[in-house]
Design an enzyme around this catalytic site. Sequence first.
Site, mmCIF file in Angstrom:
data_model
loop_
_atom_site.group_PDB
_atom_site.id
_atom_site.type_symbol
_atom_site.label_atom_id
_atom_site.label_comp_id
_atom_site.label_asym_id
_atom_site.label_seq_id
_atom_site.Cartn_x
_atom_site.Cartn_y
_atom_site.Cartn_z
ATOM 1 N N ASP A 1 0.869 -1.186 0.000
ATOM 2 C CA ASP A 1 0.000 0.000 0.000
ATOM 3 C C ASP A 1 0.907 1.237 0.000
ATOM 4 O OD1 ASP A 1 -3.183 0.645 0.985
ATOM 5 O OD2 ASP A 1 -1.659 2.244 1.205
ATOM 6 N N ILE A 2 0.718 2.072 -1.034
ATOM 7 C CA ILE A 2 1.558 3.281 -1.137
ATOM 8 C C ILE A 2 1.214 4.217 0.030
ATOM 9 C CG2 ILE A 2 2.145 5.257 -2.592
ATOM 10 C CD1 ILE A 2 1.297 3.526 -5.012
ATOM 11 N N GLU B 1 -4.776 2.206 -4.274
ATOM 12 C CA GLU B 1 -3.314 2.148 -4.301
ATOM 13 C C GLU B 1 -2.811 0.943 -3.540
ATOM 14 O OE1 GLU B 1 -4.895 3.000 -1.916
ATOM 15 O OE2 GLU B 1 -3.712 3.688 -0.224
HETATM 16 N N1 LIG Z 1 -4.689 8.786 -9.021
HETATM 17 C C1 LIG Z 1 -5.323 7.756 -8.544
HETATM 18 N N2 LIG Z 1 -5.657 7.746 -7.238
HETATM 19 C C2 LIG Z 1 -6.313 6.699 -6.722
HETATM 20 C C3 LIG Z 1 -6.692 5.604 -7.499
HETATM 21 N N3 LIG Z 1 -7.318 4.685 -6.708
HETATM 22 C C4 LIG Z 1 -7.357 5.168 -5.455
HETATM 23 N N4 LIG Z 1 -6.743 6.405 -5.430
HETATM 24 C C5 LIG Z 1 -6.575 7.278 -4.350
HETATM 25 O O1 LIG Z 1 -5.677 6.737 -3.419
HETATM 26 C C6 LIG Z 1 -5.921 7.370 -2.182
HETATM 27 C C7 LIG Z 1 -5.844 6.443 -1.021
HETATM 28 O O2 LIG Z 1 -5.835 7.159 0.125
HETATM 29 P P1 LIG Z 1 -5.979 6.554 1.547
HETATM 30 O O3 LIG Z 1 -6.742 5.284 1.508
HETATM 31 O O4 LIG Z 1 -6.556 7.601 2.447
HETATM 32 O O5 LIG Z 1 -4.560 6.271 2.025
HETATM 33 P P2 LIG Z 1 -3.200 7.010 1.870
HETATM 34 O O6 LIG Z 1 -3.419 8.379 1.511
HETATM 35 O O7 LIG Z 1 -2.398 6.237 0.852
HETATM 36 O O8 LIG Z 1 -2.624 6.871 3.265
HETATM 37 P P3 LIG Z 1 -2.049 5.550 3.954
HETATM 38 O O9 LIG Z 1 -2.489 4.367 3.119
HETATM 39 O O10 LIG Z 1 -2.630 5.577 5.261
HETATM 40 O O11 LIG Z 1 -0.590 5.733 3.894
HETATM 41 C C8 LIG Z 1 -7.279 8.047 -2.335
HETATM 42 O O12 LIG Z 1 -7.061 9.483 -2.403
HETATM 43 C C9 LIG Z 1 -7.825 7.507 -3.627
HETATM 44 O O13 LIG Z 1 -8.650 8.503 -4.282
HETATM 45 C C10 LIG Z 1 -6.356 5.644 -8.859
HETATM 46 O O14 LIG Z 1 -6.638 4.731 -9.648
HETATM 47 N N5 LIG Z 1 -5.673 6.763 -9.318
#
Ligand SMILES: Nc1nc2c(ncn2[C@@H]2O[C@H](COP(=O)(O)OP(=O)(O)OP(=O)(O)O)[C@@H](O)[C@H]2O)c(=O)[nH]1
Length: 475
Positions: free
Chosen positions: A344-345, A387
């Site tokens: 997980d990024i 992500e």
């Molecule tokens: N650009 C892009 N963003 C995405 C995609 N799928 C999910 N996201 C974004 O990824 C983000 C995930 O955020 P969070 O689940 O809050 O987690 P985080 O910001 O990575 O924080 P931690 O996981 O706690 O480190 C969200 O803002 C989603 O909108 C995608 O296909 N493209």
Amino acid sequence: MWVFVINEIKHERVLATDAARNDAMNLATAFEAHVHSVIRLMDTVLLDMREDVLEHADFAGYVDEELAVYGNFLTQLAVIDKDGRLVFSNLDANIKPVDLSDREHFRVHRDHPGEDRLFISKPVLGRVSKQWTIQFTRPIHQDGEFAGVLVLSIPTSFFADYYQQINVGPNGSIALVGTDRSLRAIAAGAPVVGRYGRFKVPEDKPYFDPNAPARGYYEGVSAIDGEYRLGAYRRLADDGVVVVVLLSPKDFMAAFDERRELLIASAGIISLLLAAVALLIFVLSNRYFQSTEKLRQAHDQLAQLANTDVLTGVSSRRSFLTGLEAELARARRHDESLSLLMLDIDHFKRVNDVYGHPIGDAVLKQFTATCASMLRAHDLFGRLGGEEFAIALPHTDLDGARSVAEKIRMAIEQAPLTTAAGNIEITVSIGVAQTHAGQHEIDQLIAWADKALYDAKHGGRNQVRVGRPEDEAEG
Ligand SMILES: Nc1nc2c(ncn2[C@@H]2O[C@H](COP(=O)(O)OP(=O)(O)OP(=O)(O)O)[C@@H](O)[C@H]2O)c(=O)[nH]1
């Protein structure tokens, strides 16, 4: 089909020819009987009249009586004296003696004085009757000496007219041929009557061979008109004549030719129909295969779309989980280890927030590319959502999995991702779980890896944590 048609045509040609040979022989047999009885009748009349001539000085009256019995068909009764002079003809009471000593029918008797036999002449143009006639002759003997010849004439048309009534086809003919090769009578399309006397039948005909059977067939080109014919003959050896029936293939093959044309036309039409049907089947099946191929391509595309994450090109969630199930089963069969990484990024939301969603997409693509470059060909890499990613490592125990996870973490940390908005640095948290010999279910394995990821996040992110079965048990 054409083999059948060709065989059928050959067979029918043989049948038509055989039938023609039979017809020719049947006709020859019938005419032989006719000729035989005419000759016997002529001889009987001759013998009766010879008695009259010898016994009655005024035999003319007896002759007229006798001839009246036979109607018109007897042309003339004549008497030739021992020197060859015509001394009596029933046609002319005041006849002037005509010299006939050169005639064969006189010479043959004069030169064989001891013989009393019937002679049948070739057609001669009568010097008194002015008709083409055949002469039936017998010698007259007085006191044991040759005294002259009795001549009974019948027109050649007697036989020819009779033959003409019989249908031997427009190109057939019936002939009475002397064994001396002269034509006695003929009924034919060709105008040969005027050639009586001069015309000689070619000697190569089988019936001229005295050793040949008395009846037989032959075929060849006619000396009269050059046409090819099939012939049947019957020889009356005692009387020196042969009955010949000639049939032309133009006539007896006419029905066969019609049937052959019908067969060929039918086979041609059937061939064309079959070719049309074959063409239709070819076109339809081609279309079918083309449409089947298109369907298969569309199906493959759909499967590809369903199995692949459109943005990153790694496996979709559904496809990854299916692959993971298969690998678990394989590990079970082969008693091997299988490890699962959950990735997980970190703070990816911020990337989106700061640079916008398209840049976030580009980061996701480069992140997966970096991870994929560190994997083996048979490792599975899937996007579970947003992500969050997962990697299955077959034949890999916990230490090995932790090592791979650490390398990935470091690579992401150390290699800033290049985007249109400049270099962006990210980190990744990774949870690791492992099972041996597939003794755990997929849900359990995922849960352990998820828990380890959760630990990594709460432990400060940018780190690798391992989830163990005993941790779950303890937890
Ligand atoms: N650009 C892009 N963003 C995405 C995609 N799928 C999910 N996201 C974004 O990824 C983000 C995930 O955020 P969070 O689940 O809050 O987690 P985080 O910001 O990575 O924080 P931690 O996981 O706690 O480190 C969200 O803002 C989603 O909108 C995608 O296909 N493209």
